[in-house]
Design a protein around this motif. Sequence first.
Motif, PDB file in Angstrom:
ATOM      1  N   THR A 301       0.789  -1.200   0.052  1.00 54.48           N
ATOM      2  CA  THR A 301      -0.092   0.026   0.048  1.00 54.48           C
ATOM      3  C   THR A 301       0.830   1.213   0.070  1.00 54.48           C
ATOM      4  OG1 THR A 301      -0.086   0.066   2.476  1.00 54.48           O
ATOM      5  CG2 THR A 301      -1.935  -1.098   1.207  1.00 54.48           C
ATOM      6  N   ALA A 302       0.031   2.310  -0.383  1.00 57.79           N
ATOM      7  CA  ALA A 302       0.836   3.574  -0.423  1.00 57.79           C
ATOM      8  C   ALA A 302       1.326   4.039   0.966  1.00 57.79           C
ATOM      9  CB  ALA A 302       0.110   4.703  -0.987  1.00 57.79           C
ATOM     10  N   GLU A 303       0.633   3.599   2.064  1.00 62.15           N
ATOM     11  CA  GLU A 303       0.801   4.185   3.300  1.00 62.15           C
ATOM     12  C   GLU A 303       1.987   3.208   3.762  1.00 62.15           C
ATOM     13  OE1 GLU A 303      -2.195   3.437   5.876  1.00 62.15           O
ATOM     14  OE2 GLU A 303      -3.604   5.119   5.028  1.00 62.15           O
ATOM     15  N   GLU A 304       2.280   1.990   3.420  1.00 67.07           N
ATOM     16  CA  GLU A 304       3.302   1.079   3.989  1.00 67.07           C
ATOM     17  C   GLU A 304       4.648   1.461   3.261  1.00 67.07           C
ATOM     18  OE1 GLU A 304       1.333  -3.302   4.612  1.00 67.07           O
ATOM     19  OE2 GLU A 304       1.637  -2.629   2.673  1.00 67.07           O
ATOM     20  N   GLU A 305       4.384   1.750   1.889  1.00 68.06           N
ATOM     21  CA  GLU A 305       5.703   2.394   1.358  1.00 68.06           C
ATOM     22  C   GLU A 305       6.320   3.702   1.705  1.00 68.06           C
ATOM     23  OE1 GLU A 305       6.925   3.563  -3.312  1.00 68.06           O
ATOM     24  OE2 GLU A 305       5.001   2.913  -2.928  1.00 68.06           O
ATOM     25  N   GLN A 306       5.191   4.550   2.144  1.00 65.49           N
ATOM     26  CA  GLN A 306       5.528   5.898   2.959  1.00 65.49           C
ATOM     27  C   GLN A 306       6.282   5.478   4.271  1.00 65.49           C
ATOM     28  OE1 GLN A 306       5.544   8.843   1.630  1.00 65.49           O
ATOM     29  NE2 GLN A 306       6.375   9.888   3.453  1.00 65.49           N
ATOM     30  N   THR A 307       5.784   4.588   4.918  1.00 62.65           N
ATOM     31  CA  THR A 307       6.449   4.374   6.116  1.00 62.65           C
ATOM     32  C   THR A 307       7.816   3.900   6.074  1.00 62.65           C
ATOM     33  OG1 THR A 307       4.096   3.714   7.200  1.00 62.65           O
ATOM     34  CG2 THR A 307       5.938   2.932   8.238  1.00 62.65           C
ATOM     35  N   GLU A 308       7.921   2.868   4.958  1.00 64.54           N
ATOM     36  CA  GLU A 308       9.244   2.511   4.811  1.00 64.54           C
ATOM     37  C   GLU A 308      10.361   3.587   4.405  1.00 64.54           C
ATOM     38  OE1 GLU A 308      11.993  -0.693   4.557  1.00 64.54           O
ATOM     39  OE2 GLU A 308      10.000  -0.645   5.464  1.00 64.54           O
ATOM     40  N   ARG A 309       9.660   4.450   3.468  1.00 68.51           N
ATOM     41  CA  ARG A 309      10.769   5.497   3.147  1.00 68.51           C
ATOM     42  C   ARG A 309      10.984   6.397   4.452  1.00 68.51           C
ATOM     43  NH1 ARG A 309       7.693   7.411  -2.406  1.00 68.51           N
ATOM     44  NH2 ARG A 309       8.391   5.521  -3.656  1.00 68.51           N
ATOM     45  N   GLU A 310       9.902   6.611   5.061  1.00 74.06           N
ATOM     46  CA  GLU A 310      10.337   7.520   6.344  1.00 74.06           C
ATOM     47  C   GLU A 310      11.473   6.663   7.186  1.00 74.06           C
ATOM     48  OE1 GLU A 310       9.483  10.550   7.658  1.00 74.06           O
ATOM     49  OE2 GLU A 310       8.261  10.556   5.410  1.00 74.06           O
ATOM     50  N   LYS A 311      11.444   5.522   7.259  1.00 74.00           N
ATOM     51  CA  LYS A 311      12.476   4.776   8.083  1.00 74.00           C
ATOM     52  C   LYS A 311      13.700   4.869   7.565  1.00 74.00           C
ATOM     53  CE  LYS A 311      11.502   0.527   9.030  1.00 74.00           C
ATOM     54  NZ  LYS A 311      11.182  -1.013   8.712  1.00 74.00           N
ATOM     55  N   ASP A 312      13.910   5.049   6.343  1.00 72.34           N
ATOM     56  CA  ASP A 312      15.200   5.247   5.494  1.00 72.34           C
ATOM     57  C   ASP A 312      15.438   6.598   5.220  1.00 72.34           C
ATOM     58  OD1 ASP A 312      15.736   2.653   5.787  1.00 72.34           O
ATOM     59  OD2 ASP A 312      15.046   1.958   3.778  1.00 72.34           O
ATOM     60  N   LYS A 313      14.735   7.665   6.082  1.00 76.48           N
ATOM     61  CA  LYS A 313      14.802   8.971   5.620  1.00 76.48           C
ATOM     62  C   LYS A 313      16.229   9.404   5.763  1.00 76.48           C
ATOM     63  CE  LYS A 313      12.926  13.631   6.181  1.00 76.48           C
ATOM     64  NZ  LYS A 313      11.969  14.309   6.917  1.00 76.48           N
ATOM     65  N   ASP A 314      16.951   9.195   6.952  1.00 73.29           N
ATOM     66  CA  ASP A 314      18.023   9.509   7.298  1.00 73.29           C
ATOM     67  C   ASP A 314      19.217   8.428   6.741  1.00 73.29           C
ATOM     68  OD1 ASP A 314      17.407  12.125   7.976  1.00 73.29           O
ATOM     69  OD2 ASP A 314      17.747  11.545  10.305  1.00 73.29           O
ATOM     70  N   ARG A 315      19.903   8.590   5.777  1.00 70.24           N
ATOM     71  CA  ARG A 315      20.750   7.721   5.228  1.00 70.24           C
ATOM     72  C   ARG A 315      21.975   7.643   6.142  1.00 70.24           C
ATOM     73  NH1 ARG A 315      17.230   5.143   2.670  1.00 70.24           N
ATOM     74  NH2 ARG A 315      16.166   6.545   0.945  1.00 70.24           N
ATOM     75  N   ILE A 316      22.739   6.459   6.035  1.00 73.57           N
ATOM     76  CA  ILE A 316      23.800   6.350   6.906  1.00 73.57           C
ATOM     77  C   ILE A 316      24.857   7.231   6.989  1.00 73.57           C
ATOM     78  CG2 ILE A 316      25.884   4.705   7.280  1.00 73.57           C
ATOM     79  CD1 ILE A 316      24.234   2.407   6.132  1.00 73.57           C
ATOM     80  N   ILE A 317      25.087   7.946   5.765  1.00 75.26           N
ATOM     81  CA  ILE A 317      26.213   8.958   5.739  1.00 75.26           C
ATOM     82  C   ILE A 317      25.619  10.199   6.649  1.00 75.26           C
ATOM     83  CG2 ILE A 317      27.236  10.327   4.220  1.00 75.26           C
ATOM     84  CD1 ILE A 317      27.756   8.251   2.192  1.00 75.26           C
ATOM     85  N   ILE A 318      24.243  10.400   6.291  1.00 73.12           N
ATOM     86  CA  ILE A 318      23.553  11.656   6.868  1.00 73.12           C
ATOM     87  C   ILE A 318      23.712  11.307   8.421  1.00 73.12           C
ATOM     88  CG2 ILE A 318      21.595  13.090   7.103  1.00 73.12           C
ATOM     89  CD1 ILE A 318      23.254  13.525   4.569  1.00 73.12           C
ATOM     90  N   ARG A 319      23.342  10.213   9.077  1.00 71.14           N
ATOM     91  CA  ARG A 319      23.209  10.091  10.430  1.00 71.14           C
ATOM     92  C   ARG A 319      24.668  10.135  10.668  1.00 71.14           C
ATOM     93  NH1 ARG A 319      19.736   5.433   8.651  1.00 71.14           N
ATOM     94  NH2 ARG A 319      21.917   3.896   9.453  1.00 71.14           N
ATOM     95  N   GLU A 320      25.738   9.888  10.056  1.00 70.91           N
ATOM     96  CA  GLU A 320      27.160   9.806  10.592  1.00 70.91           C
ATOM     97  C   GLU A 320      27.601  11.281  10.535  1.00 70.91           C
ATOM     98  OE1 GLU A 320      31.439   8.283   9.566  1.00 70.91           O
ATOM     99  OE2 GLU A 320      29.884   6.887   9.266  1.00 70.91           O
ATOM    100  N   ALA A 321      27.312  12.101   9.634  1.00 69.63           N
ATOM    101  CA  ALA A 321      27.563  13.690   9.767  1.00 69.63           C
ATOM    102  C   ALA A 321      26.850  14.069  10.919  1.00 69.63           C
ATOM    103  CB  ALA A 321      27.095  14.249   8.313  1.00 69.63           C
ATOM    104  N   LYS A 322      25.807  13.752  11.085  1.00 71.68           N
ATOM    105  CA  LYS A 322      24.832  14.411  12.168  1.00 71.68           C
ATOM    106  C   LYS A 322      25.500  14.028  13.629  1.00 71.68           C
ATOM    107  CE  LYS A 322      20.120  14.647  10.721  1.00 71.68           C
ATOM    108  NZ  LYS A 322      18.643  14.073  10.950  1.00 71.68           N
ATOM    109  N   GLN A 323      26.027  12.846  13.695  1.00 71.77           N
ATOM    110  CA  GLN A 323      26.430  12.350  14.907  1.00 71.77           C
ATOM    111  C   GLN A 323      27.897  13.189  15.051  1.00 71.77           C
ATOM    112  OE1 GLN A 323      25.126  10.337  17.042  1.00 71.77           O
ATOM    113  NE2 GLN A 323      26.949  10.979  18.422  1.00 71.77           N
ATOM    114  N   TYR A 324      28.703  13.354  13.875  1.00 72.78           N
ATOM    115  CA  TYR A 324      29.951  14.076  14.078  1.00 72.78           C
ATOM    116  C   TYR A 324      29.782  15.572  14.307  1.00 72.78           C
ATOM    117  CZ  TYR A 324      34.485  15.932  12.471  1.00 72.78           C
ATOM    118  OH  TYR A 324      35.915  16.221  12.532  1.00 72.78           O
ATOM    119  N   ILE A 325      28.808  16.092  13.805  1.00 72.93           N
ATOM    120  CA  ILE A 325      28.355  17.514  14.460  1.00 72.93           C
ATOM    121  C   ILE A 325      27.971  17.561  15.942  1.00 72.93           C
ATOM    122  CG2 ILE A 325      26.722  19.402  13.924  1.00 72.93           C
ATOM    123  CD1 ILE A 325      26.309  18.534  11.061  1.00 72.93           C
ATOM    124  N   MET A 326      27.181  16.380  16.393  1.00 74.59           N
ATOM    125  CA  MET A 326      26.746  16.484  17.710  1.00 74.59           C
ATOM    126  C   MET A 326      27.844  16.278  18.894  1.00 74.59           C
ATOM    127  SD  MET A 326      23.015  14.718  17.787  1.00 74.59           S
ATOM    128  CE  MET A 326      23.279  13.498  16.675  1.00 74.59           C
TER     129      MET A 326
END
Length: 418
Positions: A301-326
């Motif tokens: 469903t569109a809702e399931e697909e949207q939920t999956e995308r939200e889970k993956d919204k922050d990619r590994i590289i961006i998460r690592e960049a955020k952690q480095y900033i913090m």
Amino acid sequence: MYKLIIVDDEEEIRDGLSELVDWTSLGFVVAKKLEDGSHAIRYLQEHHVDAVLTDVKMTYASGIDLAQYVREHKPDTKVVILSGFQEFALARDAIRYHVSHYLLKPTDLDEVANVFRQIAAELDEAARKRELDLRQSRDINSLRPLMMEQFFFSLLAGAPWGQNIEELQGRLRQSGLPVDPLNGKVSEMKAEWSMAHQAVQKNVDRHTISAAITKEKEQIYYTCIHVSDNRFVIIGSALVPMSEHDLLKRTEQYFMHVQNTFLSLLGVSIRLESLKLYEGLSALLESYHEQRDLSPGEPVTAEEEQTEREKDKDRIIIREAKQYIMDHFEMDLALTDVARHVGLNPVYFSRLFKQETGKNYSDFVISIRIQKAMEYLKDPFYKVYEIGHLVGYKNTKYFHKLFKRQTGLTPSEYRDQL
């Protein structure tokens, strides 16, 4: 010209061989004249030589000793021995060390010329073979992306050899992927693109896409498979043991490179839809078979697909960049420093950061610092003017201005409310 050294303990013989033979017409140049085998060995340790013409009996190292060194360390170098002795032991040793010719003194210069004419022909043939091998190697390397793509495409399409481990391993080696089908970690990325112009879509086919983005990087092979009009799969196989985090991070870095390449060269915008890690090709294959076996009556469903995308919204590289900033928010944190940390071009990192987080890099840093300042303000131990320094702002007025812009209150007003 091939390089030749002449080795003999008699100066007259060295000079005579050097001057009385027309080496140029034979394709040789005399690079050095040496008086002992030990001198020749030292010379060979530092210089490339194609052929050696040496006496057999010398003071410190004989022609046989020299031939042995050449055999063990310079196997492509040809050795011709001159000897005043027709001894079986010498001839036997010469054969053992692959001496090209064994000539007897007194030397017939015509015979020397004939021998080196033959050696030149052998060296020419060896050079042609090396060039052919190099050309074939280049051809294989240029075709390897296509071979890899065809391999994965056949595998995921349900090739009959997909369940045969031995044949699977053979196909892997043929494609330049020496990965254990059961234990070698494999990452898979699914992505989709939107064409800026219809004309671009007509000019992009499966093979050109694969050739454009498939390459080896940091001991991971990647290949791209075009699976539909606007979707493709990138599969990366690690050739050396590495942690799951490192494989996922490097795979995502590779995708960022692909994303940038598509945009700049083809005018094609692509986005990462999913990123997964499998314990070997067998697990990847099982996953695809399960997906293919899903009945059409169970669509996502569109809702399931949207939920999956939200889970993956922050990619590994961006998460690592955020952690480095913090972890470094109190420092003079330039965008180039963070981009270097995650291995991306600063301009591209800035655009990607905004795309993934919805904030400019500088706005995100400000929000982190103000959030930290709010935490400090809860502790009466810290003075208001000190907190600005603690979160990276040396100018107190500027800190107050940013704090009020973010919260609607000055730091003192915020503390009073607490």
